[in-house]
Scaffold this motif. Structure first.
Motif, PDB file in Angstrom:
ATOM      1  N   LEU A 122       0.819  -1.210   0.000  1.00  0.00           N
ATOM      2  CA  LEU A 122       0.000   0.000   0.000  1.00  0.00           C
ATOM      3  C   LEU A 122       0.850   1.256   0.000  1.00  0.00           C
ATOM      4  N   LEU A 123       1.916   1.248   0.797  1.00  0.00           N
ATOM      5  CA  LEU A 123       2.799   2.423   0.843  1.00  0.00           C
ATOM      6  C   LEU A 123       3.522   2.611  -0.488  1.00  0.00           C
ATOM      7  N   ALA A 124       3.916   1.500  -1.115  1.00  0.00           N
ATOM      8  CA  ALA A 124       4.565   1.605  -2.423  1.00  0.00           C
ATOM      9  C   ALA A 124       3.594   2.171  -3.460  1.00  0.00           C
ATOM     10  N   GLU A 125       2.338   1.756  -3.362  1.00  0.00           N
ATOM     11  CA  GLU A 125       1.316   2.278  -4.275  1.00  0.00           C
ATOM     12  C   GLU A 125       1.125   3.771  -4.066  1.00  0.00           C
ATOM     13  N   ALA A 126       1.077   4.194  -2.799  1.00  0.00           N
ATOM     14  CA  ALA A 126       0.921   5.610  -2.502  1.00  0.00           C
ATOM     15  C   ALA A 126       2.130   6.405  -2.996  1.00  0.00           C
ATOM     16  N   ARG A 127       3.326   5.876  -2.761  1.00  0.00           N
ATOM     17  CA  ARG A 127       4.542   6.565  -3.204  1.00  0.00           C
ATOM     18  C   ARG A 127       4.562   6.708  -4.733  1.00  0.00           C
ATOM     19  N   ASP A 128       4.200   5.626  -5.437  1.00  0.00           N
ATOM     20  CA  ASP A 128       4.187   5.683  -6.900  1.00  0.00           C
ATOM     21  C   ASP A 128       3.218   6.750  -7.397  1.00  0.00           C
ATOM     22  N   GLY A 129       2.051   6.836  -6.763  1.00  0.00           N
ATOM     23  CA  GLY A 129       1.086   7.853  -7.159  1.00  0.00           C
ATOM     24  C   GLY A 129       1.600   9.252  -6.914  1.00  0.00           C
ATOM     25  N   LEU A 130       2.264   9.450  -5.788  1.00  0.00           N
ATOM     26  CA  LEU A 130       2.832  10.764  -5.468  1.00  0.00           C
ATOM     27  C   LEU A 130       3.950  11.136  -6.448  1.00  0.00           C
ATOM     28  N   VAL A 131       4.801  10.158  -6.758  1.00  0.00           N
ATOM     29  CA  VAL A 131       5.906  10.427  -7.692  1.00  0.00           C
ATOM     30  C   VAL A 131       5.363  10.778  -9.076  1.00  0.00           C
ATOM     31  N   ASP A 132       4.344  10.048  -9.534  1.00  0.00           N
ATOM     32  CA  ASP A 132       3.754  10.356 -10.836  1.00  0.00           C
ATOM     33  C   ASP A 132       3.174  11.770 -10.853  1.00  0.00           C
ATOM     34  N   ALA A 133       2.481  12.132  -9.770  1.00  0.00           N
ATOM     35  CA  ALA A 133       1.907  13.473  -9.690  1.00  0.00           C
ATOM     36  C   ALA A 133       2.997  14.535  -9.653  1.00  0.00           C
ATOM     37  N   ALA A 134       4.062  14.273  -8.915  1.00  0.00           N
ATOM     38  CA  ALA A 134       5.172  15.242  -8.832  1.00  0.00           C
ATOM     39  C   ALA A 134       5.841  15.418 -10.190  1.00  0.00           C
ATOM     40  N   GLU A 188       8.921  21.868  -5.074  1.00  0.00           N
ATOM     41  CA  GLU A 188       7.577  22.421  -5.215  1.00  0.00           C
ATOM     42  C   GLU A 188       6.625  21.392  -5.822  1.00  0.00           C
ATOM     43  N   ALA A 189       7.127  20.614  -6.778  1.00  0.00           N
ATOM     44  CA  ALA A 189       6.299  19.589  -7.407  1.00  0.00           C
ATOM     45  C   ALA A 189       5.878  18.536  -6.384  1.00  0.00           C
ATOM     46  N   GLU A 190       6.787  18.133  -5.509  1.00  0.00           N
ATOM     47  CA  GLU A 190       6.437  17.143  -4.481  1.00  0.00           C
ATOM     48  C   GLU A 190       5.426  17.713  -3.499  1.00  0.00           C
ATOM     49  N   ARG A 191       5.620  18.970  -3.120  1.00  0.00           N
ATOM     50  CA  ARG A 191       4.659  19.588  -2.191  1.00  0.00           C
ATOM     51  C   ARG A 191       3.272  19.677  -2.823  1.00  0.00           C
ATOM     52  N   ALA A 192       3.219  19.970  -4.110  1.00  0.00           N
ATOM     53  CA  ALA A 192       1.930  20.046  -4.808  1.00  0.00           C
ATOM     54  C   ALA A 192       1.278  18.660  -4.866  1.00  0.00           C
ATOM     55  N   ALA A 193       2.079  17.636  -5.124  1.00  0.00           N
ATOM     56  CA  ALA A 193       1.544  16.275  -5.181  1.00  0.00           C
ATOM     57  C   ALA A 193       0.992  15.850  -3.827  1.00  0.00           C
ATOM     58  N   VAL A 194       1.728  16.161  -2.763  1.00  0.00           N
ATOM     59  CA  VAL A 194       1.277  15.823  -1.409  1.00  0.00           C
ATOM     60  C   VAL A 194      -0.025  16.549  -1.081  1.00  0.00           C
ATOM     61  N   ALA A 195      -0.112  17.830  -1.476  1.00  0.00           N
ATOM     62  CA  ALA A 195      -1.321  18.608  -1.204  1.00  0.00           C
ATOM     63  C   ALA A 195      -2.521  17.998  -1.919  1.00  0.00           C
TER      64      ALA A 195
END
Length: 215
Positions: free
Chosen positions: A25-37, A49-56
């Motif tokens: 589950l954590l790997a899935e969440a990380r992959d989604g965040l990385v794709d968004a970033a 800034e891209a990572e902060r936007a993805a987290v938001a």
């Protein structure tokens, strides 16, 4: 440590459940965040800034964790139910074979109470295996069609502990009422003893993990 790492670590700290399922589950969440970033980076933002936007966009951990925790609870419930089903079936078969082997040569007429108790334990084992299979199905593929939540997983864990308690008590009474309580020391008797000691402890531990994952 970047915003994505901080977020994933915080999410991991909020979750309880099977190690492998949690890691997935954590790997899935990380992959989604990385794709968004990476998408935000392609729009001109720098990496931080891209990572902060993805987290938001993902939202606070407190909002995401309950759904992830439900998935982990279901995984633990399924694992516990399968363990109980397999454990009860295995213990019943081994104990029956060992008892028949030990009883060879006995000149003993079981009492009516003994026969009633033995029958009750046998039928309870059938019911426990059936219930375990149904619970495992409900926590697995059944969760797609039925709203199975953490309360069901908690009930599965408590039921596992109750099953162990019942069969320990029933086994103790059957041993007490049998004519030879000392055993024969045969390999079958030793195997039955090892299973009788190890499987209940494992089932109780798994049941407690259900309760913890569903809290």
């Amino acid at each position: 440590m970047g915003p994505i790492d901080v977020y994933v670590n915080a999410l991991g700290g909020a979750l309880r459940g099977p190690r492998r399922a949690k890691a997935d589950l954590l790997a899935e969440a990380r992959d989604g965040l990385v794709d968004a970033a990476e998408h935000h980076e392609s729009d001109g933002l720098d990496r931080a800034e891209a990572e902060r936007a993805a987290v938001a966009e993902f939202g606070p951990v407190a909002a995401l964790a309950p759904e992830f925790q439900r998935e982990l609870a279901l995984a633990q419930g399924r694992r516990t139910a399968l363990l109980v089903g397999a454990g009860v079936a295995t213990q019943s078969i081994v104990s029956e074979v060992a008892w028949r082997s030990a009883a060879t040569g006995w000149h003993w007429e079981p009492s009516r109470a003994y026969l009633w108790l033995a029958g009750a334990v046998d039928y309870a084992s059938y019911a426990a295996v059936l219930a375990a299979v149904l619970a495992a199905a409900a926590c697995g593929i059944g969760s797609r069609y039925v709203d199975v939540g953490r309360a069901f997983v908690r009930a599965t864990g408590l039921a596992a502990i109750a099953v162990v308690t019942f069969f320990i008590a029933g086994g103790a009474l059957l041993t007490l009422f049998s004519p030879h309580t000392g055993g024969t020391g045969s390999p079958l008797s030793l195997a039955a003893s090892a299973i009788t000691l190890s499987l209940p402890a494992w089932m109780v531990y798994s049941g407690l993990r259900c309760v913890r994952a569903s809290a």
